[in-house]
Structure formats: structure tokens, C-alpha cells
Design a protein around this motif. Structure first.
Motif, PDB file in Angstrom:
ATOM      1  N   ARG A  86      71.166  31.750  28.896  1.00 51.31           N
ATOM      2  CA  ARG A  86      71.337  30.541  28.096  1.00 51.31           C
ATOM      3  C   ARG A  86      72.227  30.817  26.891  1.00 51.31           C
ATOM      4  NH1 ARG A  86      67.571  26.540  29.274  1.00 51.31           N
ATOM      5  NH2 ARG A  86      65.839  27.179  30.624  1.00 51.31           N
ATOM      6  N   ASN A  88      72.039  29.088  23.527  1.00 53.85           N
ATOM      7  CA  ASN A  88      71.230  28.100  22.807  1.00 53.85           C
ATOM      8  C   ASN A  88      71.917  27.590  21.542  1.00 53.85           C
ATOM      9  OD1 ASN A  88      68.936  28.232  24.621  1.00 53.85           O
ATOM     10  ND2 ASN A  88      68.560  30.274  23.767  1.00 53.85           N
ATOM     11  N   ARG A 105      74.505  27.337  31.193  1.00 51.06           N
ATOM     12  CA  ARG A 105      74.389  28.796  31.208  1.00 51.06           C
ATOM     13  C   ARG A 105      75.774  29.415  31.012  1.00 51.06           C
ATOM     14  NH1 ARG A 105      70.023  26.894  31.798  1.00 51.06           N
ATOM     15  NH2 ARG A 105      68.198  27.656  32.965  1.00 51.06           N
TER      16      ARG A 105
END
Length: 312
Positions: A86, A88, A105
């Protein structure tokens, strides 16, 4: 130049996430601006970015979207042999701060992203061979523009039982076109407060139904501008009637040639004219003989109808 992080998304609420999305254009906005998104018009996107309209959120849709995203990402790892993680953060283009990205991703060890999708089995044909729906291709190139990465991967679960993944290289020519169109929309529409002209798409029609489902009973005075629109509309209606008559003429000519034949063959075409049974409910008879049953299964909906009548 590397993309900048606007905000961490780890503990960002959906409400705050939506507020940040108003600060620029994301990958899912790109297809709308490029005119290839059949689910949303530029007019609706303008209203969303200016805060004049907030699309209703289906929590079940959000839940299953997130759940299946994880499943698709894991399946991509299994089938491709690659590792993903990920990112974020909500990212911003280092030069064009109206371009943002929320990545599903990133691929470990590569300058690449992964976009995860799910779709109906009815859309499987859109993924045949090297094909990728245009709206997703625009989304991927938008992300590559923001991140500066070399390529993207897209993985899709079709109908819950068919998995497809593809590699998409960076396309500098398309990216230039995307930046040009997104800049124009952001500066000339959103920042300038000028709504783009509403179009004739089904997405625009559906939006108007949501925005103005009922009339208020009042009368609004129209101008010469609306008169010109009405005149153009009436001219189109007249042309459509003529074309419809011409269409029926040609159809009847073919029917005459076929007579009782079920099929006709020409060097270029196959024409069929077959009888088929159709079952319809006789609503008039149902109301007469079983009025309570007819009432039980009758649904009342409010529909606004546009009618035009010339003032004499």
C-alpha cells in the motif's frame, strides 16, 4: 521529480477524504474529463468539485469494494510472482498541483503501480486480448503522470470467477493530452466557477432527475437563449420524424421481399423475419376482474415530463 504527499490516508475518515478530493482531480475523474466515462458527466464532476453536489454513498458498495480490492491484489501477487504494498498517502503531481492520486498498490522493486478492479461477467468482452476500457486506461495514465512511474498493472475479477491482469506502459503522448484537458477543466471551470455545458449523456439525464425530482409549481420566465434551444430541438424532432418514416419504408420494402420466408441471404447480409410469441399482461382486464390484485402490484412513481407548446 517525485510526487508529493498531500496527506496520510491511514486514519483519514471518508468525509475528510472526500473533502481532500475537492482540492484537485483524481484518477477516477480523468475518464470523465476525457469524455469516456459513461457513468458521470463533466457537469456532475464540476458540481462535486465545487461542493454543490455530493453523490450518495452506498456503504455496502464501499465495503465490498475495499474487501475485493484486497482479494484482487493478493491474487495478482500469486499469478504474477510480484509483490505489492500500500501507499497510504494522497499524492500530488510535483508541477501540476491540481492532479492527485490515491493508489491501490505500488509494485515492490519496480517503478510501477497496481490498480485493482471488479466487474460484471457481461463486461468480459471489454478485456479481450490487449483491450482495457478507455476509462481505466485514462485513470492509469493519470496515476503514471502524478507518480512519474514507468508502467502500471491492472488486475480485474470478472463475474467473480475470471481473473485477468495486464501490463500497461507509460504513454507520454496520452499523458500530455490528459494534463492539457485536466488543466483546462480545473482552471476554466472549477476555479473560474463556470459550469461546463450539460451534455446529452444518460449520466447527465440521471443527474438532473436526482437534482430536480419534483416541480415547485412556479412559472419561470425564459429568454431568447431558451427560445433558440427550443427551435433547435423542434428542428431535430422534425428531422427524426422524417428519418423514422424513411426507416419504416426500408423495413417494409425488405418485408415485402421476404414475404413468408423466415430468412433472406444476400452477398453481404443475413436478414431474418421470424414470428415469435410474446406474453403480455392485459392490464385493463386485470383491473376489471381483479382490482385488488392489480392495486397491490401497481407502483406509483413521480416523473417530470418536458413538453413544448408554441404560444399563439
Amino acid at each position: 521529480m517525485r510526487a508529493e504527499s498531500l496527506v496520510s490516508t491511514i486514519e483519514l475518515s471518508r468525509q475528510d477524504w472526500l473533502a481532500y478530493r475537492q482540492k484537485g482531480l483524481g484518477g477516477s475523474d480523468c475518464g470523465t474529463i476525457m469524455g469516456v466515462n459513461k457513468w458521470k458527466s463533466k457537469f456532475q464532476l464540476y458540481l462535486e468539485k465545487t461542493g454543490e453536489y455530493v453523490e450518495e454513498v452506498n456503504n455496502e458498495f464501499v465495503y465490498w469494494g475495499n474487501t475485493l480490492e484486497n482479494l484482487v491484489a493478493k491474487e495478482f501477487e500469486l499469478r504474477s510472482g510480484k509483490k505489492v504494498r500500500r501507499r497510504n498517502s494522497m499524492l500530488v503531481h510535483p508541477e501540476h498541483n491540481f492532479m492527485m492520486a490515491n493508489l491501490d498498490r505500488v509494485v515492490v522493486g519496480e517503478k510501477a503501480i497496481l490498480e485493482c478492479k471488479t466487474t460484471s461477467a457481461y463486461n468480459l468482452g471489454e478485456w479481450e486480448g490487449d483491450e482495457i476500457p478507455a476509462v481505466y486506461l485514462c485513470q492509469l495514465q493519470h496515476y503514471l503522470a502524478v507518480t512519474g512511474y514507468e508502467k502500471a498493472y491492472i488486475a480485474v475479477l470478472c463475474g467473480g470467477n475470471q481473473f485477468i491482469w495486464k501490463e500497461v506502459p507509460r504513454d507520454e503522448e496520452l499523458i500530455e493530452i490528459i494534463i492539457k484537458n485536466e488543466r483546462k477543466f480545473w482552471e476554466e471551470n472549477v476555479l473560474a466557477g463556470v459550469a461546463p455545458e450539460i451534455d446529452g449523456s444518460s449520466a447527465a439525464t440521471d443527474l438532473l432527475k436526482k437534482l430536480y425530482p419534483e416541480d415547485n409549481g412556479e412559472t419561470l420566465m425564459l429568454t431568447n437563449k431558451e427560445d433558440q434551444i427550443i427551435e433547435a430541438l423542434e428542428a431535430i424532432k422534425s428531422e427524426l420524424k422524417e428519418l423514422e418514416m424513411l426507416k419504416k419504408k426500408y423495413e417494409n420494402q425488405l418485408k415485402m421481399e421476404l414475404e413468408e420466408a423466415a430468412q433472406g441471404l444476400s452477398p453481404k447480409y443475413v436478414v431474418t423475419y421470424k414470428a415469435a410469441d410474446r406474453n403480455d399482461i392485459d392490464a385493463k382486464l386485470l383491473k376489471a376482474e381483479a382490482p385488488e390484485l392489480a392495486k397491490k402490484y401497481t407502483k406509483t412513481t413521480s416523473v417530470r415530463t418536458l413538453r413544448i407548446k408554441e404560444v399563439k
